[in-house]
Write a protein that holds these residues in place. Structure first.
Motif, PDB file in Angstrom:
ATOM      1  N   GLU A  82      14.571  13.737  17.445  1.00  0.00           N
ATOM      2  CA  GLU A  82      15.714  14.470  18.006  1.00  0.00           C
ATOM      3  C   GLU A  82      16.087  13.932  19.386  1.00  0.00           C
ATOM      4  N   VAL A  83      15.102  13.699  20.223  1.00  0.00           N
ATOM      5  CA  VAL A  83      15.359  13.195  21.578  1.00  0.00           C
ATOM      6  C   VAL A  83      15.926  11.781  21.520  1.00  0.00           C
ATOM      7  N   ALA A  84      15.320  10.927  20.716  1.00  0.00           N
ATOM      8  CA  ALA A  84      15.795   9.543  20.595  1.00  0.00           C
ATOM      9  C   ALA A  84      17.209   9.500  20.032  1.00  0.00           C
ATOM     10  N   SER A  85      17.491  10.344  19.053  1.00  0.00           N
ATOM     11  CA  SER A  85      18.825  10.387  18.467  1.00  0.00           C
ATOM     12  C   SER A  85      19.866  10.817  19.500  1.00  0.00           C
ATOM     13  N   ALA A  86      19.533  11.827  20.274  1.00  0.00           N
ATOM     14  CA  ALA A  86      20.462  12.283  21.317  1.00  0.00           C
ATOM     15  C   ALA A  86      20.687  11.177  22.348  1.00  0.00           C
ATOM     16  N   ALA A  87      19.643  10.507  22.752  1.00  0.00           N
ATOM     17  CA  ALA A  87      19.774   9.436  23.746  1.00  0.00           C
ATOM     18  C   ALA A  87      20.583   8.260  23.201  1.00  0.00           C
ATOM     19  N   ARG A  88      20.339   7.907  21.936  1.00  0.00           N
ATOM     20  CA  ARG A  88      21.047   6.768  21.338  1.00  0.00           C
ATOM     21  C   ARG A  88      22.537   7.035  21.130  1.00  0.00           C
ATOM     22  N   THR A  89      22.905   8.296  20.983  1.00  0.00           N
ATOM     23  CA  THR A  89      24.312   8.627  20.763  1.00  0.00           C
ATOM     24  C   THR A  89      25.013   9.041  22.058  1.00  0.00           C
ATOM     25  N   GLY A  90      24.389   8.733  23.187  1.00  0.00           N
ATOM     26  CA  GLY A  90      25.021   8.984  24.472  1.00  0.00           C
ATOM     27  C   GLY A  90      24.895  10.408  24.988  1.00  0.00           C
ATOM     28  N   ARG A  93      22.064  13.958  28.645  1.00  0.00           N
ATOM     29  CA  ARG A  93      21.729  15.264  29.211  1.00  0.00           C
ATOM     30  C   ARG A  93      21.024  16.144  28.171  1.00  0.00           C
ATOM     31  N   HIS A  94      21.502  16.082  26.942  1.00  0.00           N
ATOM     32  CA  HIS A  94      20.871  16.842  25.863  1.00  0.00           C
ATOM     33  C   HIS A  94      19.435  16.364  25.646  1.00  0.00           C
ATOM     34  N   ALA A  95      19.242  15.057  25.622  1.00  0.00           N
ATOM     35  CA  ALA A  95      17.908  14.492  25.413  1.00  0.00           C
ATOM     36  C   ALA A  95      16.955  14.925  26.523  1.00  0.00           C
ATOM     37  N   LEU A  96      17.406  14.832  27.763  1.00  0.00           N
ATOM     38  CA  LEU A  96      16.546  15.224  28.893  1.00  0.00           C
ATOM     39  C   LEU A  96      16.271  16.725  28.895  1.00  0.00           C
ATOM     40  N   ALA A  97      17.276  17.519  28.574  1.00  0.00           N
ATOM     41  CA  ALA A  97      17.069  18.975  28.515  1.00  0.00           C
ATOM     42  C   ALA A  97      16.087  19.328  27.399  1.00  0.00           C
ATOM     43  N   ASP A  98      16.210  18.653  26.268  1.00  0.00           N
ATOM     44  CA  ASP A  98      15.312  18.890  25.141  1.00  0.00           C
ATOM     45  C   ASP A  98      13.871  18.550  25.535  1.00  0.00           C
ATOM     46  N   LEU A  99      13.690  17.415  26.190  1.00  0.00           N
ATOM     47  CA  LEU A  99      12.353  17.029  26.650  1.00  0.00           C
ATOM     48  C   LEU A  99      11.782  18.065  27.607  1.00  0.00           C
ATOM     49  N   ALA A 100      12.582  18.445  28.598  1.00  0.00           N
ATOM     50  CA  ALA A 100      12.112  19.388  29.613  1.00  0.00           C
ATOM     51  C   ALA A 100      11.800  20.757  29.002  1.00  0.00           C
ATOM     52  N   LEU A 101      12.696  21.257  28.152  1.00  0.00           N
ATOM     53  CA  LEU A 101      12.471  22.567  27.541  1.00  0.00           C
ATOM     54  C   LEU A 101      11.209  22.597  26.690  1.00  0.00           C
ATOM     55  N   ASN A 102      11.021  21.583  25.864  1.00  0.00           N
ATOM     56  CA  ASN A 102       9.834  21.548  25.012  1.00  0.00           C
ATOM     57  C   ASN A 102       8.556  21.454  25.841  1.00  0.00           C
TER      58      ASN A 102
END
Length: 118
Positions: A82-90, A93-102
């Motif tokens: 999920e994080v890699a997919s969010a980062a790869r699709t630009g 912020r979603h990827a970083l928020a997902d990492l931090a929240l988890n």
């Protein structure tokens, strides 16, 4: 015997993860939201089990619930996708928020569970 406890817990954990993710998806949750909910509840459960196991818990508790159930219920690999997919699709912020929240929610809930039962 321990291996059987772990296997039984893992089967129940994987099934539970599927049921929770499916139920949340039907209610409109995103895949990342489902993973977050599963990882957060799994962290709380693991904290409860670890805290209890640090005392006079039955010997079957940690292999069945801690290793088996929580190991299969929580899902680092899916979270990584999920994080890699969010980062790869630009969606950085979603990827970083997902990492931090988890990370933050997982550690906080695990600590809460451990504190409650230790």
């Amino acid at each position: 015997m321990t291996a059987l406890l772990v296997a039984l817990g893992a089967a129940l954990g994987a099934l539970s993860r599927h049921l929770v993710a499916t139920a949340l998806s039907r209610r409109g949750a995103t895949a990342a939201g489902g993973v977050l909910a599963v990882n957060a509840t799994g962290s709380l459960l693991l904290g409860l089990v670890a805290g209890h196991a640090s005392g006079a818990a039955p010997s079957w508790l940690l292999p069945l619930v801690g290793v088996g159930f929580c190991g299969a219920y929580t899902t680092f690999a899916t979270h990584a996708v999920e994080v890699a997919s969010a980062a790869r699709t630009g969606r950085t912020r979603h990827a970083l928020a997902d990492l931090a929240l988890n990370l933050v929610l997982g550690i906080a809930l695990l600590s809460l569970g451990w504190t409650i039962t230790a």
